[in-house]
Write a protein that holds these residues in place. Structure first.
Motif, short mmCIF file in Angstrom:
data_model
loop_
_atom_site.label_atom_id
_atom_site.label_comp_id
_atom_site.label_asym_id
_atom_site.label_seq_id
_atom_site.Cartn_x
_atom_site.Cartn_y
_atom_site.Cartn_z
N GLU A 52 0.02 7.83 -19.68
CA GLU A 52 0.59 8.24 -20.96
C GLU A 52 -0.16 7.60 -22.13
O GLU A 52 -0.95 6.68 -21.96
CB GLU A 52 2.07 7.83 -21.02
CG GLU A 52 2.95 8.46 -19.96
CD GLU A 52 4.38 7.98 -20.07
OE1 GLU A 52 4.79 7.53 -21.17
OE2 GLU A 52 5.10 8.03 -19.05
N GLU A 171 -1.26 15.61 -18.81
CA GLU A 171 -0.86 14.92 -20.03
C GLU A 171 -1.95 15.00 -21.10
O GLU A 171 -1.68 14.89 -22.30
CB GLU A 171 -0.58 13.44 -19.71
CG GLU A 171 -0.08 12.60 -20.86
CD GLU A 171 1.38 12.81 -21.19
OE1 GLU A 171 1.86 12.22 -22.18
OE2 GLU A 171 2.05 13.57 -20.46
N ASP A 344 4.89 14.54 -12.77
CA ASP A 344 4.84 14.96 -14.17
C ASP A 344 3.76 16.01 -14.36
O ASP A 344 2.65 15.89 -13.83
CB ASP A 344 4.55 13.75 -15.05
CG ASP A 344 4.91 13.98 -16.51
OD1 ASP A 344 5.19 15.13 -16.89
OD2 ASP A 344 4.90 12.99 -17.27
N GLY A 346 3.05 17.22 -17.64
CA GLY A 346 2.82 17.28 -19.07
C GLY A 346 3.77 18.23 -19.78
O GLY A 346 4.97 18.25 -19.50
#
Length: 401
Positions: A52, A171, A344, A346
């Protein structure tokens, strides 16, 4: 008596909590059983979040938690372990060296990114492996605004199509837009030697992952690896050259080097082979846990992965069992039959799967909420209040999903 834990990651933190919990249950004074945790800083690096932005914020203090449960913090890096004399040699940030004896030792030294001997990799690749690595990458990305928008300035190549590579790549579009603006011509490419993205996820979740990559405009180069890197970008084993000022290596992990000092059998990842109580066979007084250990999760052939999910529960069992040996209490056999994955993706959301066969349960926004809950609440240290901290470390309950 002294129990020494090396490492303040997820496994080390929960080993300390769980050992202190058992000591408290047995009514033993901290003077009679000292629990010492050795680490460079009294800080938990929230490693699963290092892909991140603002990675410098992704830490959590441990000093007050350790004080609350009467665990002694020893600042420094464990340099050598002598299992015959039961001594750990420690070096602090200023180079001062001390030695610490132990009656039981828990090796919770975690893992490191595996960097093969590829030309230019050491000089030109970034990573999100350790906190300093993630901070260096973030600073590099922001520094790109000072360069002209050509020669791959707005291109990021991620080497590795596993969990870390996918989370980093998905991300990246939002991170790059926040730096360059919405008008930038961004390009993100995942390179992986496998012929399918996310090879460990299986066929069920893969279409969702592939759809997320298409939605975000993330390209893939499958069946090809990185042959070399230089200041212009990356050359693949297929012969293709991709101009890029940012290459992120996210391909493979190995146990931290200290495990090699334990005179015991290790697997191909450098992890110490342990029994169901997380003892290292043939090395009296030594336990291994988290990414430093290869442990069976059940009786049907599943083994713990190098992941936060397994590290927290393994840490709790290792700490409990190391203390149990010293206190004359029966150990608890490590087991972790329930396994879930939350990946994850994004701005495309996330996926949540359950079971070793990774049955898809949640996708998109709903899965993203679960991922955010995991990343911002579940994996952080407990409150620095004695009763609550000790209660959080019941081996039979830690890491349940």
């Amino acid at each position: 008596m002294r129990l020494v834990i090396i490492g303040a990651g997820f496994a080390g933190m929960y080993a300390a909590l769980s050992a202190a919990r058992l000591r408290d249950i047995q009514g033993v004074s901290p003077r009679d059983l000292e629990i010492a945790l050795v680490a460079p800083e009294p800080t938990l690096v929230v490693r699963p979040r290092l892909y991140e932005q603002k990675p410098e914020t992704l830490t959590a203090p441990l000093q007050e938690v350790l004080k609350a449960i009467d665990v002694v913090y020893v600042q420094g890096s464990a340099e050598t372990v002598d299992t015959k004399s039961r001594m750990v040699d420690i070096c602090d940030a200023k180079g001062a060296k001390t030695s610490l004896s132990y009656d039981r030792l828990v090796v919770a030294t975690g893992s490191r990114l595996f960097r093969p001997n590829i030309p230019g990799l050491a000089e030109h690749a970034f990573s999100v492996d350790q906190l300093d690595d993630a901070i260096a990458l973030d600073r590099h990305l922001h520094s790109l605004t000072e360069r002209p928008a050509r020669n791959g300035r707005d291109t990021v190549v991620v080497a590795g199509g596993g969990f870390t590579g996918i989370e980093t790549a998905t991300e990246m579009p939002a991170r790059l837009r926040s730096i360059f603006g919405n008008s930038a011509k961004l390009r993100v490419v995942i390179v992986d030697r496998n012929n399918a993205i996310a090879p460990d996820m299986g066929a069920g979740p893969r279409p969702v992952i592939e759809g997320a990559l298409r939605k975000l405009g993330v390209e893939t180069r499958l069946g090809a690896g990185v042959a070399s890197l230089d200041k212009t970008g990356v050359t693949l084993t297929s012969g293709e050259h991709i101009e890029a000022e940012t290459v992120i290596w996210a391909a493979g992990m190995r146990a931290a080097p200290l495990t090699a000092q334990i005179p015991a059998e290790r697997d191909s990842f450098g992890r110490l082979l342990v029994d169901r109580d997380l003892r290292v066979p043939g090395v009296p007084g030594v336990f291994a846990t988290g990414d430093a250990a290869r442990a069976a999760c059940d009786d049907v052939g599943n083994y713990a992965l190098m992941s936060c999910q397994h590290a927290v529960r393994m840490g709790a069992f290792a700490g409990n069992n190391a203390a149990a040996e010293l206190l004359g209490v029966a150990p608890k056999h490590y087991h972790q039959e329930v396994y879930a994955t939350c990946l994850d993706l994004g701005e495309a959301g996330a996926i949540f799967t359950r079971g070793w066969d990774r049955k898809l349960e949640l996708v998109g926004g709903e899965a993203k909420k679960t991922k955010q809950q995991i990343n911002t609440v579940w994996i952080y240290p407990p409150q620095a209040k004695r009763a609550a901290a000790l209660a959080s470390a019941d081996p039979e309950r830690v890491g349940e999903v």
